[in-house]
Write a protein that holds these residues in place. Structure first.
Motif, PDB file in Angstrom:
ATOM      1  N   ALA A 136       0.825  -1.284  -0.123  1.00  0.00           N
ATOM      2  CA  ALA A 136       0.173   0.181   0.073  1.00  0.00           C
ATOM      3  C   ALA A 136       0.842   1.290  -0.104  1.00  0.00           C
ATOM      4  O   ALA A 136       0.391   2.179  -0.595  1.00  0.00           O
ATOM      5  CB  ALA A 136      -0.959   0.015   1.290  1.00  0.00           C
ATOM      6  N   LEU A 137       2.045   1.024   0.724  1.00  0.00           N
ATOM      7  CA  LEU A 137       2.906   2.268   0.636  1.00  0.00           C
ATOM      8  C   LEU A 137       3.791   2.627  -0.450  1.00  0.00           C
ATOM      9  O   LEU A 137       3.635   3.920  -1.074  1.00  0.00           O
ATOM     10  CB  LEU A 137       3.796   2.243   1.975  1.00  0.00           C
ATOM     11  N   GLN A 139       2.457   1.756  -3.432  1.00  0.00           N
ATOM     12  CA  GLN A 139       1.467   2.182  -4.479  1.00  0.00           C
ATOM     13  C   GLN A 139       1.339   3.645  -4.146  1.00  0.00           C
ATOM     14  O   GLN A 139       0.979   4.351  -4.999  1.00  0.00           O
ATOM     15  CB  GLN A 139      -0.008   1.398  -4.372  1.00  0.00           C
ATOM     16  N   GLN A 140       0.989   4.161  -2.997  1.00  0.00           N
ATOM     17  CA  GLN A 140       0.760   5.480  -2.568  1.00  0.00           C
ATOM     18  C   GLN A 140       1.914   6.258  -3.090  1.00  0.00           C
ATOM     19  O   GLN A 140       1.661   7.442  -3.869  1.00  0.00           O
ATOM     20  CB  GLN A 140       0.284   5.696  -1.065  1.00  0.00           C
ATOM     21  N   LEU A 141       3.280   6.161  -2.757  1.00  0.00           N
ATOM     22  CA  LEU A 141       4.644   6.577  -3.145  1.00  0.00           C
ATOM     23  C   LEU A 141       4.556   6.762  -4.509  1.00  0.00           C
ATOM     24  O   LEU A 141       4.624   7.805  -5.280  1.00  0.00           O
ATOM     25  CB  LEU A 141       5.671   6.296  -2.453  1.00  0.00           C
ATOM     26  N   SER A 143       1.983   6.723  -6.789  1.00  0.00           N
ATOM     27  CA  SER A 143       1.016   7.735  -7.272  1.00  0.00           C
ATOM     28  C   SER A 143       1.450   9.218  -7.096  1.00  0.00           C
ATOM     29  O   SER A 143       1.183   9.942  -8.095  1.00  0.00           O
ATOM     30  CB  SER A 143      -0.309   7.284  -6.770  1.00  0.00           C
ATOM     31  N   GLN A 144       1.812   9.479  -5.782  1.00  0.00           N
ATOM     32  CA  GLN A 144       2.254  10.951  -5.876  1.00  0.00           C
ATOM     33  C   GLN A 144       3.564  11.020  -6.541  1.00  0.00           C
ATOM     34  O   GLN A 144       3.477  12.233  -7.499  1.00  0.00           O
ATOM     35  CB  GLN A 144       2.862  10.910  -4.359  1.00  0.00           C
TER      36      GLN A 144
END
Length: 859
Positions: A136-137, A139-141, A143-144
């Motif tokens: 999840a981390l 994917q979040q990074l 995306s940013q």
């Protein structure tokens, strides 16, 4: 009529703009799908770009696409005018600057996200899984990161497109200008063209006069004049006063300014000369304003009136420049022409001004009347020829100056100039040399211009003759401004005329030369767009790997390093003068601390400056690897000295102020740096010794740890003297000297029986070995005085000569005709003999041998 004329011109431009806008609107719909596919395809890796853009950004991108499509259509058709292309280029340049700024945004944030993703490790291979929180981390990074990269990718794509369009527009404009310069028209020497040209010129003048006459006689104009009569009258009176009496008023003002000081520096003289130009020019502006208020001129007259202040500025400024270059006979000129030729040289400068004004007047008439090319060639040729003749005459005046006798040139400066103008004369000579070089080049162009115009290349001729004139005048202005800068610096610093030989004036000249480069480029046909493009390229710098090197980064590096270096020096000075002297650290240790702090401070300042400039320190590893190879081969001696210097500063086998002996050199250590050590010998000479010699060689340090040292004084007495008595006397002398230590006590050594004396030595330990020579001298003085008082003989070297058969000398004496002049009486310890003239060389050789064996034998 003026308003109607301008509205007509604006209407034409508006019609063209509306047609272009309609065409662009129709084409936008056609290219919309293609545009979306192109842009989205170029940044497919960035994800849904437009979905991430704000409404303002989408509107801006639509404007950019509209401008880019219009530019591409104009480039493909090549039907737009050069002015339209210049305007289009400005719009493209504005977009490109915005895209350039967008490319550098969020750089640090992107780097941070990239490092965070790298810290999570490699993504799992196909078929493998990773913990849900890490996934999840990641994917979040990711995306940013994609969201931050998307604007940069769009900006990079748009920047490349804008840059390419600008290059194409520049190519079209350059092609058109080249074609214009190389365009060949009819020869102005063709008599068939003269009547039409004269008729066109007369028609333009007559039309201007009739238009103005009809405007003056109209009721509207009369009513306007009476309605603004007080204002018009005030403007006319004030303008006429400034035009007619402005120069005299400026001179009177200069007399009062000189009362403030700086007499002889030329500051007030220069200011007064500027006022003599500014006040009449202000009068022209007031008179021009009065004509505009009155409205007595027609459309053509009003358009010509707008250029009148510029023409007046040309006339007044050229006259001022001629006065500055070729001053009156009683003054020293900046360009030292012969005194008799200065007035004519000033007249040539004024004629140039008149020619340039007439050329601009003709250009405006061409624009108003839409004159044919044939007429333009005929009317422009006389001005080109006149400008070339003026240049020829000015060149001849310079040649006559160069061929004149030196005494004639110096007459005005020596007899009539002030005594303090010698420095100005040197400046004038240096300025005249450069002026002569440029003058010869301009003369060649002035000679070629009329020939080109005569065969039909009028445009090329004008592109040669008028820039050549402008170049000469610009160079002259630089000389004048540089001289004024020297006078102003002399006034501020109080040095007066001596400031003209200072280094500040050289720096001012260099700065003025840099400023003149873009002006010269514009004079010789460079476009403002070209200059801004070069400036943008200069500011952008160049890229080495992932590092962008730009003037801003370089300036940041210089400023930060200078601040760090200054702080380091201040700290060093504080330690050296305030803190360290209060400690118990010896001077050598204090010097080592200050020096080491300096090297560390400079290194840290360079490190911080590199980081502040945005340079990637990791890329320096490649440079360091390359340098290591060079160090291994060519720089090993320097590195050896550097390492040795660090060892000297850390271990301190020698310190500043030590008395050492190395390699046969003896002296005091005055300075220790990382590469070498400076030793001051006893004859006050500085010797630079590499640090490696002090580490690898044998060094004698007489003052290492303490200054205690021994002195040895040899003494010889005659045979027959009591040795114990001598020992007592020498002990007493040694113990009485204040520099001799009593513990351990000094000693007297009976060395033995010498060839001429009994040899003794005084051996004593001194408090400070640096005084060894002075102590030795004092002891010798005291020994001489005591021995004289005690009647003790100090012998000198003696030699006895024995001759085996003195009878031979007696026989030779009888045979000698002049025995008193050709013989030598020799006395020995046991017998006496005589040497003949034949035998004297042997005696002389024996005497020389004895003298070489003992230098004191002659006593």
């Amino acid at each position: 009529m003026t308003t109607a004329f301008r509205q007509s011109a604006r209407a034409k431009c508006a019609t063209t703009a509306l047609w272009s806008h309609a065409l662009v609107t129709r084409l936008i719909a056609v290219f919309a799908l293609w545009l979306a596919v192109t842009v989205l395809g170029s940044i497919a890796a960035a994800g849904p770009v437009f979905a991430q853009m704000t409404a303002q950004q989408q509107t801006y991108m639509q404007e950019w696409e509209s401008t880019a499509l219009r530019a591409e259509q104009s480039i493909d058709s090549r039907r737009a005018s050069s002015a339209a292309f210049e305007q289009l280029r400005k719009e493209l340049t504005s977009f490109r600057q915005d895209f350039q700024a967008e490319k550098s945004k969020n750089k640090q944030r992107i780097q941070t996200l990239t490092n965070q993703i790298s810290a999570l490790g490699e993504p799992p291979a196909e078929g493998e899984t990773e913990p849900e929180d890490i996934a999840a981390l990641r994917q979040q990074l990711t995306s940013q990161l994609n969201q931050l990269k998307s604007p940069r990718l769009i900006a990079e794509s748009a920047f490349s497109r804008a840059d390419g369009l600008i290059s194409e527009v520049d190519s079209i404009i350059r092609e058109r200008r080249t074609k214009y310069l190389l365009q060949r028209g009819p020869s102005p020497l063709n008599p068939e063209l003269w009547p039409d040209a004269l008729a066109a010129l007369g028609w333009a003048g007559r039309t201007l006069w009739l238009e103005t006459k009809s405007q003056i006689g109209s009721d509207t104009t009369v009513e306007k004049i009476w309605g603004s009569f007080p204002e018009i009258l005030l403007l006319v009176l004030l303008g006429s006063f400034l035009l007619l009496r402005g120069r005299f008023w400026a001179r009177a003002m200069g007399g009062r300014l000189r009362m403030l000081g700086a007499r002889g520096t030329g500051v007030w003289t220069f200011i007064v000369s500027l006022l003599q130009v500014a006040l009449p020019l202000l009068g022209i502006l007031l008179l021009t304003t009065s004509l505009e208020v009155s409205g007595i001129l027609g459309v053509r007259g009003t358009l010509m009136l707008e250029h009148l202040p510029g023409w007046a500025l040309i006339l007044f400024s050229f006259h001022w420049l001629g006065d500055q270059l070729f001053k009156a006979p009683e003054e020293v000129s900046l360009v030292p022409f012969a005194v008799a030729r200065r007035g004519e040289a000033r007249l040539m400068i004024d004629l140039w001004a008149v020619i340039l004004v007439l050329q601009d007047v003709l250009y405006e008439l061409y624009q108003l009347e839409k004159t044919s090319v044939d007429t333009q060639s005929v009317l422009s040729f006389p001005l080109i020829l006149a400008a070339a003749l003026v240049m020829y005459r000015l060149n001849m005046l310079g040649v006559s100056k160069a061929e004149a006798e030196p005494s004639e040139l110096a007459q005005g400066a020596a007899d009539k100039a002030e005594p303090d103008t010698e420095q100005e004369t040197r400046i004038s000579i240096g300025a005249s040399r450069l002026f002569d070089v440029v003058r010869r080049g301009a003369f060649f162009l002035g000679f070629a211009a009329p020939l080109l115009a005569a065969v039909g290349y009028v445009n090329a001729a004008e592109a040669l003759i008028y820039p050549a004139i402008s170049t000469l005048l610009l160079l002259a202005v630089l000389f004048v401004v540089q001289r004024f800068a020297g006078d102003l610096y002399g006034f501020v610093s109080g040095q007066g005329d001596a400031a003209r030989d200072s280094l500040v004036l050289v720096a001012v000249g260099f700065t003025l030369s840099l400023i003149a480069l873009p002006l010269l480029s514009l004079i010789w046909g460079a476009r403002v767009a070209d200059m801004t493009e070069l400036w943008s390229t200069f500011l952008a710098g160049f890229q080495i790997g992932d590092t962008q090197i730009s003037p801003v980064a370089f300036l940041s590096f210089v400023v930060v390093f200078a601040l760090g270096y200054g702080v380091t020096r201040v700290v060093q000075s504080t330690l050296r003068t305030s803190l360290l002297p209060k400690t118990k650290i010896d001077p050598g240790g204090q010097n080592a601390i200050v020096s080491g702090l300096g090297y560390v401070g400079v290194f840290l300042a360079a490190l911080v400056a590199i980081s502040m400039a945005g340079l990637d320190l990791s890329s320096l590893a490649i440079v360091a690897g390359a340098l290591s190879v060079g160090i291994g081969f060519g720089l090993q001696t320097i590195v050896s000295n550097f390492v040795s210097g660090i060892i000297l500063l850390v271990e301190r086998p020698i310190s500043k102020g030590d008395w050492i002996e190395v390699g046969g050199l003896m002296g005091y250590v005055r300075d220790i740096s990382v590469r070498s050590t400076r030793i001051e010998t006893f004859d006050r000479s500085d010797v630079i010794v590499p640090n490696s010699d002090l580490i690898t060689g044998t060094v004698t340090n007489y003052t290492r740890g303490n200054t205690v040292g021994r002195v040895i004084v040899p003494v010889g007495v005659a045979y027959g003297t009591d040795p114990r008595r001598i020992e007592a006397i020498l002990n007493e002398i040694a113990q009485s000297h204040p520099m001799v230590l009593l513990k351990p006590a000094p000693s007297v050594i009976f060395q033995g029986f010498g060839a001429d004396s009994l040899d003794f030595e005084i051996r004593a330990i001194l408090r400070d070995v640096n005084w060894v020579l002075s102590v030795k001298s004092d002891l010798n003085y005291e020994i001489a005085a005591r021995f004289a008082a005690e009647e003790i003989e100090i012998p000198f070297a003696q030699r006895d000569l024995w001759i085996r058969n003195p009878e031979a000398f007696a026989q030779s004496k009888a045979k000698d005709a002049q025995p008193d002049q050709n013989s030598v009486q020799t006395t020995t310890g046991a017998s006496t003999g005589t040497l003949s003239a034949v035998d004297r060389p042997d005696l002389d050789d024996m005497h020389d041998s004895a003298a070489e064996a003992d230098p004191d034998a002659d006593r």
